[in-house]
Enzyme design. Structure first.
Site, PDB file in Angstrom:
ATOM      1  N   CYS A   2     -18.601  21.536 -29.972  1.00 12.16           N
ATOM      2  CA  CYS A   2     -18.139  22.924 -29.898  1.00 12.16           C
ATOM      3  C   CYS A   2     -19.085  23.790 -30.714  1.00 12.16           C
ATOM      4  CB  CYS A   2     -16.747  23.159 -30.444  1.00 12.16           C
ATOM      5  SG  CYS A   2     -15.455  22.506 -29.431  1.00 12.16           S
ATOM      6  N   ARG A  27     -23.808  21.739 -27.900  1.00  7.87           N
ATOM      7  CA  ARG A  27     -22.678  21.212 -28.652  1.00  7.87           C
ATOM      8  C   ARG A  27     -21.391  21.158 -27.830  1.00  7.87           C
ATOM      9  NH1 ARG A  27     -22.996  20.923 -34.270  1.00  7.87           N
ATOM     10  NH2 ARG A  27     -25.154  20.810 -34.829  1.00  7.87           N
ATOM     11  N   TRP A  75     -15.959  21.968 -26.038  1.00  7.69           N
ATOM     12  CA  TRP A  75     -15.973  20.603 -25.512  1.00  7.69           C
ATOM     13  C   TRP A  75     -14.542  20.122 -25.689  1.00  7.69           C
ATOM     14  CZ3 TRP A  75     -14.981  15.660 -27.428  1.00  7.69           C
ATOM     15  CH2 TRP A  75     -15.422  14.599 -26.622  1.00  7.69           C
ATOM     16  N   ASN A  99     -13.073  24.357 -34.073  1.00  6.93           N
ATOM     17  CA  ASN A  99     -13.792  23.141 -33.750  1.00  6.93           C
ATOM     18  C   ASN A  99     -13.086  21.993 -34.450  1.00  6.93           C
ATOM     19  OD1 ASN A  99     -15.669  21.239 -33.135  1.00  6.93           O
ATOM     20  ND2 ASN A  99     -17.289  22.053 -34.426  1.00  6.93           N
ATOM     21  N   GLY A 100     -12.728  20.952 -33.734  1.00  9.12           N
ATOM     22  CA  GLY A 100     -12.044  19.819 -34.360  1.00  9.12           C
ATOM     23  C   GLY A 100     -10.767  19.455 -33.633  1.00  9.12           C
ATOM     24  N   GLU A 483     -30.115   0.373 -26.018  1.00  5.54           N
ATOM     25  CA  GLU A 483     -30.392   1.808 -26.109  1.00  5.54           C
ATOM     26  C   GLU A 483     -30.845   2.345 -24.746  1.00  5.54           C
ATOM     27  OE1 GLU A 483     -29.793   4.231 -27.820  1.00  5.54           O
ATOM     28  OE2 GLU A 483     -31.301   5.723 -27.327  1.00  5.54           O
ATOM     29  N   LYS A 487     -29.034   5.235 -22.571  1.00  9.30           N
ATOM     30  CA  LYS A 487     -29.763   6.431 -22.101  1.00  9.30           C
ATOM     31  C   LYS A 487     -29.547   6.630 -20.609  1.00  9.30           C
ATOM     32  CE  LYS A 487     -30.422   7.905 -24.828  1.00  9.30           C
ATOM     33  NZ  LYS A 487     -30.283   8.030 -26.229  1.00  9.30           N
ATOM     34  N   GLU A 490     -25.869   7.704 -19.733  1.00 11.39           N
ATOM     35  CA  GLU A 490     -25.426   9.036 -20.154  1.00 11.39           C
ATOM     36  C   GLU A 490     -26.096  10.162 -19.379  1.00 11.39           C
ATOM     37  OE1 GLU A 490     -25.966  10.083 -24.371  1.00 11.39           O
ATOM     38  OE2 GLU A 490     -27.737   8.821 -24.459  1.00 11.39           O
ATOM     39  N   HIS A 506     -24.221 -16.887 -18.796  1.00  9.51           N
ATOM     40  CA  HIS A 506     -22.811 -17.010 -19.188  1.00  9.51           C
ATOM     41  C   HIS A 506     -21.921 -16.013 -18.450  1.00  9.51           C
ATOM     42  CE1 HIS A 506     -23.777 -19.947 -22.213  1.00  9.51           C
ATOM     43  NE2 HIS A 506     -24.781 -19.174 -22.614  1.00  9.51           N
ATOM     44  N   LYS A 605     -23.387  17.227 -27.987  1.00  5.48           N
ATOM     45  CA  LYS A 605     -24.179  16.745 -29.126  1.00  5.48           C
ATOM     46  C   LYS A 605     -23.369  16.844 -30.419  1.00  5.48           C
ATOM     47  CE  LYS A 605     -28.608  15.858 -30.295  1.00  5.48           C
ATOM     48  NZ  LYS A 605     -29.249  14.671 -29.721  1.00  5.48           N
TER      49      LYS A 605
HETATM   50  N1  HGA Z   1      -9.433  20.610 -29.983  1.00 10.69           N
HETATM   51  C1  HGA Z   1     -10.014  21.848 -29.534  1.00 10.69           C
HETATM   52  C2  HGA Z   1     -11.442  21.984 -30.001  1.00 10.69           C
HETATM   53  C3  HGA Z   1     -12.296  20.901 -29.437  1.00 10.69           C
HETATM   54  C4  HGA Z   1     -13.568  20.605 -30.183  1.00 10.69           C
HETATM   55  O1  HGA Z   1     -13.765  20.858 -31.358  1.00 10.69           O
HETATM   56  N2  HGA Z   1     -14.510  19.972 -29.540  1.00 10.69           N
HETATM   57  O2  HGA Z   1     -15.655  19.579 -30.189  1.00 10.69           O
HETATM   58  C5  HGA Z   1      -9.921  21.970 -28.014  1.00 10.69           C
HETATM   59  O3  HGA Z   1      -9.684  20.990 -27.312  1.00 10.69           O
HETATM   60  O4  HGA Z   1     -10.060  23.083 -27.548  1.00 10.69           O
END
Ligand code: HGA
Length: 610
Positions: A2, A27, A75, A99-100, A483, A487, A490, A506, A605
């Protein structure tokens, strides 16, 4: 994850906010929004699903004006990506970006619903908006209301609160998700990453855990978790202004792959003196700490975990020290035994990886002799909270798929192995010279691998219609295969798995048919004969082989067998070298598949959520 940007200024800030979101888009990029307050004190909010570009188009179509504003690129963790779930979230006169993850949001939501609040979104974030609105009814100031609200939150947040009736200020609070304040002249800013604000300032203060700050045009007042006023250092940033610029390259990932020779030169710079590793350059007290290390515990996630897996081979063979590597999200939730004289090493590009940070905090209470981090961001939480940091100097990495962070982490890990091995008598002077020279030759060798770009692009055509790929390697090349598989999956969305080549029989051998490309990393070394037998096992079952090797390995193209023959390089640094052509392979496959290479679906990211 975010991106958050905010500003309090006399001028119109919408352009600054949108520019900041563009810089932070890597982000999080499933939806975005902006809220501004103009002189008439009415809040205008615009939110859009998708990338910042669609928000920008909406804002341009119906111009917004205002000197105080907050913006967010999301995100999603709670609630699908939709306009209603996009931030900012509103409650009465309050708007919030976050964010969080608020872990007790359900409990808070029920409490707020009994108080009459109606929820519009499925997000956890919306509880913050209502909680502040509620607290503001009895608090004297917005600051006080936010302070009273955040103590009720459990989980992680970097949050910014704006009040329509008080347009002179923004209140920010940090716990678990980074926030930075940027100082202008007669105007101030904030963001989740200084990169967002480089067009307006180079002077920053990083908030610490539990801080709440009030930002006006002329003042910044910071309070710690118990509400005491505190002074936090102002850093004059020495940032790369063009970091958010792709230059001649089509994608950041491509740019960052090609930057690896320079990134490694920079990472080696100042770390080698008179042909030897300068142990002081790792940390002033590194000699004292490293001399006593008997065990290394590496904790990391994703690509950094793969770097740790390569280093495990080095710690036991070069430094002669036992080493365990564990995924941070597992380590933090299991009971573990700390071995005597254990050094904890966390690896992270951003230094904000939530699980790795939690693992560090746990380890600090669990009897480790010291906690070291190998990290790319000097101002990050991991660097600040570790006993010492050995910085990779990769420069800003924007592509979601990590490339130069990985190879510079390996560079640091190899330097560290030499240091440790010299101090415990396991690495001779001659061996140290040999490894140091190999590291010094590595940037030029990587240049020579990059020359294979066109050849690898051609090879990538074979993978475009495939749904699965296997990557094989032995020894240090097993984690290099891991790795490479990471890559590929993703950025191209092709399912890819890595196996230690000896494991094939195996189980995974059952998967082999002409639709399953098998990529093998097989330079000439002590294990080559074993790898050759594994290659034959695949061949005998009609598997399509793509072998990355050197001249001495003696492979030739044949039906169902293609090889990229790279120059012979030093054995000790060869795992780093072989990473690069395999990055190019994933990159070109993704281009053919037409995926969004820099911003692959569902990812972002700097993983600041659990
Ligand atoms: N939980 C919040 C913010 C998401 C977030 O920080 N993403 O990195 C949401 O879902 O909107």
């Amino acid at each position: 994850m975010c991106g958050i940007v905010g500003a309090v200024a006399q001028r119109d800030v919408v352009e600054i906010l949108i520019d900041g979101l563009h810089r932070l888009e890597y982000r999080g990029y499933d939806s975005a929004g902006v809220a501004v307050l103009g002189e008439d004190k009415t809040m205008q909010i615009v939110r859009r699903v998708g990338k910042v570009k669609s928000l920008e188009q909406a804002v341009n179509a119906k111009p917004l004006l205002g000197g105080t504003g907050i913006a967010h690129t999301r995100w999603a963790t709670h609630g699908e990506p939709s306009e209603i779930n996009a931030h900012p979230h509103r409650s009465g006169h309050i708007a919030v970006v976050h964010n969080g993850i608020i872990e007790n949001y359900q409990e808070l939501k029920e409490q707020l619903q009994t108080r009459g609040y109606m929820f519009q979104s499925q997000t956890d974030t919306e509880v913050i908006a209502h909680l502040v609105e509620w607290e503001l009814r009895s608090a004297k100031t917005l600051l006080e209301a936010v302070q009273k609200a955040v103590v009720q939150l459990r989980g992680a947040y970097g949050t910014v609160v704006m009040n329509e009736q008080d347009p002179e200020r923004l209140i920010v609070a940090r716990s678990g998700s980074p926030l930075v304040i940027g100082y202008g002249v007669g105007e101030n800013f904030l963001a989740s990453d200084p990169l967002a604000l480089l067009s307006v300032t180079r002077r920053f203060t990083y908030l610490e855990e539990g801080d709440v700050a009030e930002i006006t045009r002329r003042t910044v007042s910071i309070f710690n978790r118990v509400g005491e006023p505190v002074e936090r250092e102002i850093h004059e940033g020495n940032f790369e202004a063009d970091a958010a610029d792709k230059g001649q390259y089509r994608h950041y990932m491509q740019k960052e792959i090609f930057e690896q020779p320079v990134a490694i030169i920079n990472t080696l710079d100042g770390r080698i003196k008179d042909g030897k590793v300068d142990i002081q350059s790792i940390a002033p007290n590194a000699v004292e700490i490293l001399s006593n290390v008997q065990h290394v515990q590496i904790v990391a996630c994703g690509t950094s975990y793969n770097a740790g897996m390569v280093a495990r081979y080095w710690f036991e063979s070069i430094a002669g020290v036992s080493c365990d590597v564990e995924i941070a999200s597992e380590f933090r939730y299991r009971k573990f035994v700390t071995r005597p004289n254990s050094l904890l090493i966390t690896l992270s590009q951003s230094g904000e990886t939530a699980d790795t940070l939690a693992a560090l905090r746990l380890a600090k209470e669990s009897g480790y002799m010291a906690a070291m981090t190998i990290c790319n961001v000097a101002s990050s939480s991991l660097v600040r909270e570790s006993d010492f940091a050995f910085m990779t100097k990769a420069g800003v990495e924007i592509g979601v798929a990590s490339t130069k962070a990985f190879t510079t982490q390996l560079t640091c890990l190899l330097l560290l192995n030499v240091a440790l091995g010299r101090l415990n008598g396991h690495v001779s002077e001659e061996q140290e010279h040999h490894i140091v020279q190999a590291l010094q030759r590595l940037p030029t060798q990587i240049e020579s691998a990059l020359v294979f770009d066109k050849q690898i692009e051609k090879l990538s055509e074979d993978f475009a219609d495939k749904h699965h790929t296997l990557f094989l390697g032995r020894g240090e090349y097993y984690p290099i295969a891991m790795e490479s598989a990471l890559k590929l999956k993703e950025i191209s969305y092709i399912h890819a798995e890595a196996y230690a080549a000896g494991e094939l029989k195996h189980g995974p051998l059952a998967l082999i048919d002409s639709e399953m490309p098998v990529v093998v990393v097989a330079p000439e070394n002590d294990l080559l004969e074993k790898v050759k037998s594994n290659i034959e096992e695949v061949r005998a079952r009609g598997g399509q082989l793509y072998v990355f090797a050197d001249n001495d390995a003696g492979f030739e193209n044949a039906t169902g067998f293609k090889t990229i023959v790279l120059p012979k390089v030093d054995e000790v640094t060869a795992p780093i070298f072989y990473t690069v052509p395999l990055q190019l392979l994933s990159y070109h496959i993704a281009i053919i598949k037409g995926t969004d290479v820099d911003q692959p679906r569902n990812l972002a990211k700097a993983v600041t959520v659990e």
